[in-house]
Design an enzyme around this catalytic site. Structure first.
Site, short mmCIF file in Angstrom:
data_model
loop_
_atom_site.label_atom_id
_atom_site.label_comp_id
_atom_site.label_asym_id
_atom_site.label_seq_id
_atom_site.Cartn_x
_atom_site.Cartn_y
_atom_site.Cartn_z
N LYS A 66 0.83 -1.22 0.00
CA LYS A 66 0.00 0.00 0.00
C LYS A 66 0.86 1.27 0.00
O LYS A 66 0.63 2.18 -0.76
CB LYS A 66 -0.91 0.06 1.25
CG LYS A 66 -1.91 -1.06 1.37
CD LYS A 66 -2.86 -0.82 2.53
CE LYS A 66 -2.21 -0.74 3.90
NZ LYS A 66 -1.61 -1.99 4.40
N ARG A 81 -9.38 0.69 9.40
CA ARG A 81 -9.04 -0.72 9.60
C ARG A 81 -10.11 -1.44 10.41
O ARG A 81 -9.99 -2.64 10.62
CB ARG A 81 -7.71 -0.83 10.34
CG ARG A 81 -6.50 -0.97 9.41
CD ARG A 81 -5.30 -0.79 10.28
NE ARG A 81 -4.11 -1.46 9.94
CZ ARG A 81 -3.06 -0.88 9.35
NH1 ARG A 81 -3.15 0.35 8.90
NH2 ARG A 81 -1.93 -1.52 9.20
N ARG A 97 11.84 -5.28 4.18
CA ARG A 97 11.45 -3.85 4.06
C ARG A 97 12.39 -2.95 4.85
O ARG A 97 12.76 -3.24 5.98
CB ARG A 97 10.02 -3.67 4.58
CG ARG A 97 9.56 -2.22 4.50
CD ARG A 97 8.08 -2.12 4.41
NE ARG A 97 7.38 -2.52 5.61
CZ ARG A 97 6.05 -2.56 5.71
NH1 ARG A 97 5.30 -2.23 4.68
NH2 ARG A 97 5.48 -2.94 6.83
N ARG A 149 11.72 -1.27 10.46
CA ARG A 149 10.72 -0.92 11.47
C ARG A 149 10.70 -1.94 12.59
O ARG A 149 10.85 -3.13 12.35
CB ARG A 149 9.33 -0.86 10.82
CG ARG A 149 8.98 0.49 10.28
CD ARG A 149 7.75 0.47 9.43
NE ARG A 149 6.62 -0.24 10.01
CZ ARG A 149 5.42 -0.33 9.42
NH1 ARG A 149 5.22 0.25 8.26
NH2 ARG A 149 4.44 -0.99 9.99
N ARG A 176 0.08 -9.34 12.95
CA ARG A 176 -0.61 -8.27 12.20
C ARG A 176 -1.52 -8.85 11.11
O ARG A 176 -2.59 -8.30 10.83
CB ARG A 176 0.42 -7.30 11.60
CG ARG A 176 1.03 -6.41 12.68
CD ARG A 176 2.34 -5.79 12.26
NE ARG A 176 2.23 -4.87 11.16
CZ ARG A 176 3.26 -4.51 10.39
NH1 ARG A 176 4.47 -5.04 10.59
NH2 ARG A 176 3.08 -3.65 9.44
P1 AMP Z 1 1.06 0.29 8.98
O1 AMP Z 1 2.21 1.21 8.77
O2 AMP Z 1 -0.17 0.72 8.24
O3 AMP Z 1 1.41 -1.15 8.74
O4 AMP Z 1 0.67 0.40 10.54
C1 AMP Z 1 1.60 0.06 11.55
C2 AMP Z 1 0.86 -0.09 12.86
O5 AMP Z 1 0.22 1.16 13.21
C3 AMP Z 1 -0.26 -1.11 12.86
O6 AMP Z 1 0.21 -2.44 13.11
C4 AMP Z 1 -1.15 -0.60 14.00
O7 AMP Z 1 -0.58 -0.90 15.27
C5 AMP Z 1 -1.05 0.91 13.82
N1 AMP Z 1 -2.09 1.43 12.90
C6 AMP Z 1 -1.93 1.98 11.67
N2 AMP Z 1 -3.10 2.36 11.14
C7 AMP Z 1 -4.05 2.03 12.05
C8 AMP Z 1 -5.46 2.14 12.08
N3 AMP Z 1 -6.16 2.65 11.05
N4 AMP Z 1 -6.10 1.69 13.19
C9 AMP Z 1 -5.43 1.19 14.24
N5 AMP Z 1 -4.10 1.03 14.27
C10 AMP Z 1 -3.40 1.45 13.18
#
Ligand code: AMP
Length: 214
Positions: free
Chosen positions: A14, A89, A128, A161, A172
């Site tokens: 994404k 989400r 990554r 990360r 996740r």
């Molecule tokens: P991402 O970079 O989108 O993979 O997000 C990394 C982490 O941030 C996720 O594993 C969640 O802990 C948190 N996170 C990101 N977006 C959301 C969301 N819309 N709702 C809740 N937690 C989020």
């Protein structure tokens, strides 16, 4: 204000696709993960609360991220075309987004779901590398920077990360299936879901996304 959602499992590509679409089509990309990582880095009250959820691969409470996204959109320009990466989400977050849009006259235009299998997700996430300064995304094997370990855009040293370990990724993926499945179903019910094959080169995936939105 028009909103397009970019949905998909962690590691589905994404962020990479969103960055290309921003350059190519003038979308303003808002990544909930980047907003949260920034809040954690600055140790704001929301960031302090979000940190432990993120470290264990759980979702941050809807109220925290819903409020952050709501504030950002309310402050935004009415003519902007937003591409939301990683938000909503949960079904609750989708409802919060619709509330904000109802208040500021915005439209939820479409949702693009990038589909990939779990093996590819794990391979992508394990390799990554990200820029902690400008959030550019690379891969140790498939999307290398010009200079090893250095961001092409801002020259900052790339990092892995903290939540990009295999154990956290499995967690996740499980969270994604359990909690984000409802968002996909809701978008399908609203007849705004476009499914896109997330296998292959980034440019090809971006083309598929654009064709699905045309
Ligand atoms: P991402 O970079 O989108 O993979 O997000 C990394 C982490 O941030 C996720 O594993 C969640 O802990 C948190 N996170 C990101 N977006 C959301 C969301 N819309 N709702 C809740 N937690 C989020």
């Amino acid at each position: 204000m028009d909103i397009t959602l970019l949905l998909g499992a962690p590691g589905s590509g994404k962020g990479t696709a969103a960055a290309r679409l921003e350059k190519k089509c003038g979308f303003v990309v808002v990544s909930s993960g980047d907003l949260l990582r920034d809040a954690v880095a600055r140790q704001t009250p929301d960031g302090v609360e979000a940190q432990s959820y993120m470290e264990r691969g759980a979702l941050v409470p809807d109220a925290i991220i819903g409020h952050m996204i709501g504030e950002l959109l309310r402050a935004g320009d009415s003519g902007t075309q937003y591409l939301l990466d990683g938000y909503p989400r949960t079904v609750k977050q989708l409802e919060m987004l619709e509330d904000v849009l109802a208040h500021c006259g915005g439209t939820l235009k479409a949702a693009v779901l990038i589909e990939v299998n779990d093996e590819l997700v794990i391979e992508r996430i394990a390799g990554r590398r990200v820029c902690p300064r400008c959030n550019a995304v690379y891969h140790a094997v498939t999307l290398r920077p010009q200079r090893e370990g250095i961001c092409d855009h801002c020259g900052t040293a790339l990092v892995q990360r903290a939540d990009d370990t295999v154990a956290t990724v499995l967690q996740r993926l499980e969270v994604y299936r359990r909690q984000t499945g409802g968002v996909i179903e809701a978008c399908e019910a609203r007849k705004m879901l476009h499914r896109v094959d997330g296998n292959g080169e980034v440019d090809i995936i971006v083309e598929r996304i654009l064709q699905s939105l045309a």
